[in-house]
Design an enzyme around this catalytic site. Structure first.
Site, PDB file in Angstrom:
ATOM      1  N   HIS A 543      21.938 -43.392-101.323  1.00 47.20           N
ATOM      2  CA  HIS A 543      23.133 -42.626-101.680  1.00 47.20           C
ATOM      3  C   HIS A 543      23.568 -41.708-100.544  1.00 47.20           C
ATOM      4  CE1 HIS A 543      21.048 -38.725-102.478  1.00 47.20           C
ATOM      5  NE2 HIS A 543      20.055 -39.474-102.899  1.00 47.20           N
ATOM      6  N   CYS A 562      14.607 -40.477-103.539  1.00 48.90           N
ATOM      7  CA  CYS A 562      15.669 -41.422-103.198  1.00 48.90           C
ATOM      8  C   CYS A 562      15.939 -41.400-101.696  1.00 48.90           C
ATOM      9  CB  CYS A 562      16.937 -41.088-103.970  1.00 48.90           C
ATOM     10  SG  CYS A 562      16.867 -41.586-105.702  1.00 48.90           S
TER      11      CYS A 562
END
Length: 645
Positions: A543, A562
């Site tokens: 992301h 992440c």
């Protein structure tokens, strides 16, 4: 005065009524929320957004009348339940590696019927084969192997009672080919001792006796067991990565051992067959070549610096003089002219003075590092390099890790190497996009697995993981329940009903929070303007991020797990097979999702030694200390296999 008294009395009555109304309304709301808590809580944080239904306000309840105008009675405060205990959500842990137990191969089913009662020698029947005559040599033979391998050997020889590796009383040519491959196991980073087989002695060749028959049949079984072990290790790895930690998540790589024995019995090229059990990708070949080069190098005499050194300005360390010597050795004439005098003036000193900080910053910049003046593991690794032994360990670990993956990685793929803080997009065998990443911190590590990319989400919602809700948000919510409402988060129950954060008694549930929390799309959203999804049980994806400054750091293990991308638009366009204009147009339209229409594997990896497409291997520090865990498991595996027979 009387007017003041009447006014005072009226205000008191109003306060009583308001307090009673507020108390009853709050209790009614809490009872309503309580009816929702028994519903299913396992809602995927990043799944499709459920319909939003706002909670209706509680009905107005009339305040009880005062019993006497002159003596108003204060309403009793609602009794609050005792706060539930809060237990923080723990990150995955590392385990004490345990090797699978070896089992004895049961040769009883191979022996002739009734042989257990036979105590003397038997005149063999005329129809008996050489294999049948040799079977008696297995009567008291002890040979251990992995459970699946033992079962395969028992099944194969019961169904096919004949030699694979022996012919006319001596070793078959295919046995010599197999032994040569086993002897060369170290070139693949395997341990040769794991595949040791006692050769047939010269006395066992030629005329066959009862003694030599026993040697032949035992050699046969031992070589089959060790060849199958070699196939197992080459195909799937010597260790089970999922027994190392909860961060490792790899599917089983099943092997048809019976089919392997059948193939080896046929006329195939044994050497080629065994070698093709290894991963068939360019990275594996490059690492194997690097291992050969390292082992051929002369013993090193280089200066060695503690790879975990962390030295800040004003501190002192006995490692500093060695580090400065290396900086001078590896610098050019311009650097020596600018900083040589300062280093020489402090030669032998252990205090990291301001003059030396300036010299170190210049050296960091010259080596492509962030010039922050801190001598840490990354600066040591880049400037001082790693020892030959350390490099060999890293290559052997990388070879083992590649065996956990598919043999063919694919011509088009995404590699996210957490150890090097790097993302690579490869298309048709060519690395077309490389970028910096931010990965999980040592406390919240990025897992190690592979998956397949499914979609790109534009202007995404951020489904807050339960670990963050409990460990980081809950302490604040206990004192400030409306915090999420003001900060741009939505709270829903398991049915998708929206509930104001301020209306929830966050202390009532401890760590078992029965709500989902997500952050709405905005410039402040933790995921930035897009995320690239490959849904997995670890809730890890790629992301964007509003924290762009993190990408300027050399060490970027800073996230909750992440992978943040320095060029998310570029990666999105690449995996979609489109261009930046397409991505920008999608972003301009608000929140949406777009499916990936082709199969693109993504490797969420951890390699501290990795080759580029030219085959040159780079080495990086072990930010999670995972390499040592792998090396420990490999050593334990060898120890458990130590008795070769």
């Amino acid at each position: 005065m009387r007017q003041f008294t009447v006014l005072k009395h009226s205000l008191a009555m109003a306060i009583v009524a308001t307090t009673s109304l507020s108390t009853v309304s709050e209790a009614s709301a809490q009872n309503f929320f309580g009816r929702l808590f028994n519903s299913n809580r396992n809602v995927q944080q990043d799944g499709p957004h459920a319909p939003v239904r706002r909670v209706q306000p509680a009905p107005q309840v009339k305040a009880p009348a005062a019993t006497a105008p002159s003596a108003p009675v204060a309403a009793a405060p609602a009794a609050r339940p005792k706060p539930a205990p809060i237990k923080k959500v723990s990150a995955p842990s590392y385990y004490t590696y345990r090797t699978p137990a070896l089992v004895p191969i049961n040769f009883a089913r191979l022996l002739p019927t009734g042989s257990a009662e036979i105590t003397g020698s038997i005149e063999p029947a005329a129809a008996e084969s050489a294999f049948d005559r040799a079977l008696d040599g297995l009567r008291d033979y002890q040979l251990t192997a992995e459970k699946e391998i033992a079962a395969a050997i028992e099944k194969h020889y019961a169904a096919h009672p004949d030699f694979i590796w022996v012919q006319d009383g001596s070793t078959h040519a295919r046995a010599e080919a197999a032994l040569a491959v086993l002897d060369d196991a170290a070139s693949y980073g395997l341990e040769p001792g794991d595949y040791q087989v006692t050769r047939l002695s010269a006395a066992a060749e030629g005329e066959v006796s009862a003694t030599t028959e026993a040697g032949l049949i035992r050699f046969e079984m031992a070589l089959s067991a060790r060849v199958l072990r070699y196939i197992r290790d080459a195909h799937a790895g010597r260790i089970n990565p999922n027994l190392i930690s909860g961060y490792h998540d790899f599917p089983d790589k099943p092997i048809d051992y019976a089919a392997a024995l059948d193939s080896l019995t046929s006329g195939i090229d044994v050497k080629s067959y065994l070698e093709t059990q290894h991963p068939q990708n360019a990275e594996y070949r490059a690492l194997r070549s690097e291992l050969k080069t390292l082992r051929a190098e002369l013993p090193e005499t280089a200066i060695r610096v503690d790879p975990k050194l962390l030295l800040k300005p004003g501190q002192s360390s006995s490692e500093l003089p060695k580090m400065l010597s290396l900086i001078v050795q590896k610098s050019d004439a311009a650097y020596k002219a600018a900083h040589g005098a300062a280093i020489e003036a402090n030669a032998g000193g252990e205090i990291y003075t301001p003059e030396l900080v300036t010299a170190v910053k210049a050296a960091q910049e010259a080596h492509g590092l962030k010039a922050d003046g801190v001598i840490g593991p990354r600066t040591v690794a880049v400037i001082a390099g790693m020892s030959k032994a350390d490099k060999i360990n890293k290559v052997e670990v990388a070879l083992e890790q590649l065996r956990w993956h598919p043999s063919q990685l694919g011509d088009t793929l995404v590699l996210l190497n957490a150890a090097s803080f790097q993302a690579i997009y490869r298309e048709n065998g060519v690395d077309k996009l490389t970028m910096r990443t931010v990965v999980g911190s040592p406390a919240t590590q990025t897992s190690f697995f592979y998956d397949e990319i499914e979609r790109v989400e534009y202007n995404p919602y951020w489904g807050v993981p339960r670990s963050i809700i409990v460990n980081e948000m809950l302490p604040r919510l206990l004192n400030d329940p409306g915090y999420l409402d003001r900060a741009g988060y939505e709270v829903t129950d398991a049915k998708g009903q929206r509930i104001p954060s301020s209306a929830i008694n966050w202390a009532a549930h401890g760590s078992n929070i029965p709500y989902n929390v997500r952050q709405t799309p905005s410039e402040a959203n933790a995921l930035g303007e897009l995320k690239i999804m490959f849904p997995n049980k670890h809730a890890i994806y790629m992301h964007d991020t509003p924290q762009k400054s993190f990408f300027s750091r050399d060490a970027r293990a800073l996230s909750h797990g992440c992978v943040r991308l320095s060029d998310p638009r570029g990666m999105a366009a690449a995996v979609l097979g489109s261009d930046l204009a397409h991505v920008e147009a999608k972003l301009a339209k608000g929140h949406s999702s777009e499916k990936i229409t082709r199969k693109i594997p993504v490797y969420v990896a951890y390699f501290t030694a990795w080759p580029n497409q030219a085959g040159q291997v780079s080495y990086v520090p072990d930010v999670y200390d995972r390499d040592e865990k792998v090396l420990t498991a490999l050593r334990k595996t060898s120890d458990s296999r130590a008795p070769a027979m």
